[in-house]
Write a protein that holds these residues in place. Structure first.
Motif, short mmCIF file in Angstrom:
data_model
loop_
_atom_site.label_atom_id
_atom_site.label_comp_id
_atom_site.label_asym_id
_atom_site.label_seq_id
_atom_site.Cartn_x
_atom_site.Cartn_y
_atom_site.Cartn_z
N ILE A 26 6.04 10.16 -37.04
CA ILE A 26 7.43 9.96 -37.64
C ILE A 26 7.66 8.43 -37.79
O ILE A 26 7.62 7.91 -37.06
CB ILE A 26 8.58 10.70 -36.77
CG1 ILE A 26 8.13 12.15 -36.47
CG2 ILE A 26 9.89 10.25 -37.59
CD1 ILE A 26 9.52 12.74 -35.65
N GLY A 28 8.26 4.76 -38.10
CA GLY A 28 9.33 3.87 -37.38
C GLY A 28 9.67 4.63 -36.16
O GLY A 28 10.63 3.84 -35.70
N GLN A 29 9.28 5.53 -35.87
CA GLN A 29 9.94 6.31 -34.47
C GLN A 29 8.96 6.65 -33.45
O GLN A 29 9.10 6.18 -32.39
CB GLN A 29 10.81 7.67 -34.99
CG GLN A 29 11.91 7.31 -35.82
CD GLN A 29 12.74 8.50 -36.06
OE1 GLN A 29 12.76 9.54 -35.28
NE2 GLN A 29 13.23 8.61 -37.42
N LYS A 30 8.13 7.65 -33.81
CA LYS A 30 6.90 7.99 -32.66
C LYS A 30 5.61 8.56 -33.26
O LYS A 30 5.63 8.86 -34.60
CB LYS A 30 7.71 9.01 -32.12
CG LYS A 30 7.96 10.45 -32.57
CD LYS A 30 8.57 11.35 -31.59
CE LYS A 30 8.57 12.63 -32.21
NZ LYS A 30 9.10 13.83 -31.34
N SER A 74 4.03 3.17 -40.32
CA SER A 74 5.24 3.19 -40.49
C SER A 74 5.64 1.86 -41.79
O SER A 74 6.88 1.96 -42.22
CB SER A 74 5.90 2.39 -39.31
OG SER A 74 6.08 3.70 -38.39
N GLU A 109 6.55 5.86 -28.50
CA GLU A 109 7.86 5.80 -28.95
C GLU A 109 8.37 4.55 -29.46
O GLU A 109 8.10 3.56 -28.64
CB GLU A 109 8.84 6.49 -28.22
CG GLU A 109 10.23 6.71 -28.48
CD GLU A 109 10.99 7.13 -27.35
OE1 GLU A 109 12.24 6.50 -27.22
OE2 GLU A 109 10.61 8.12 -26.67
N THR A 120 6.94 -0.96 -28.03
CA THR A 120 6.84 0.67 -27.69
C THR A 120 6.76 1.25 -26.30
O THR A 120 6.32 0.35 -25.66
CB THR A 120 5.58 1.24 -28.53
OG1 THR A 120 4.50 0.66 -28.00
CG2 THR A 120 5.63 0.95 -29.92
#
Length: 153
Positions: A26, A28-30, A74, A109, A120
């Motif tokens: 995902i 920008g997230q994980k 990302s 993450e 992260t």
């Protein structure tokens, strides 16, 4: 994401490429990825003879490589023009040994991202059991700027 795509993103090659597949991302997230650990890994010859254990620093390196993949994907970066450098690892903990035959799951993450710097949280598990974790700080640089800086020094 298969190994071909990973090879297009990361500059690492055997025996230092430590991500085999990305199963979820995902931007920008994980990110979730894995490394299949086999008895054929060159580090098992010396770590430890008769009782092979994956070195903890290589588990951290696998998490750092997964962080780089997340950063590249990302920001839709061109890996032929960018490099990701590990700047630091905080709170690294090793909970259980990783052995030949294990499938090392890597979970990244994003804690914070500002400009070229990524912070992260990384978690490595085997069969759902926590084996290592830490917080990673990485930066993305232009390859040309890095080469020019090296030539100037």
């Amino acid at each position: 994401m298969d190994i071909g795509e990973i090879l297009n993103l990361l500059p690492h090659r055997y025996p230092f490429l430590l991500v085999d597949r990305v199963v979820e991302i995902i931007p920008g997230q994980k990110l979730t990825a894995y490394k299949n650990v086999t008895i054929n890994e060159p580090f098992f010859n010396g770590h430890f003879p008769g009782h092979p254990v994956m070195p903890g620093v290589l588990i951290l390196e696998a998490l750092a490589q997964a962080t780089a993949i997340l950063a590249y994907k990302s920001e839709n970066m061109d890996p032929s023009r960018k490099l990701t450098y590990l700047m630091g690892v905080d709170g690294a903990r090793f909970r259980k040994p990783v052995l030949p035959g294990d499938r090392l799951q890597l979970e990244i993450e994003v804690v914070r991202h500002k400009g070229a710097v990524w912070k992260t949280k990384g978690l490595a598990t085997v069969d759902g059991a926590r084996v290592a974790e830490g917080e990673f700080l990485a930066t993305v640089v232009d390859k040309d700027a890095d080469a020019a800086e090296s030539a100037a020094s």
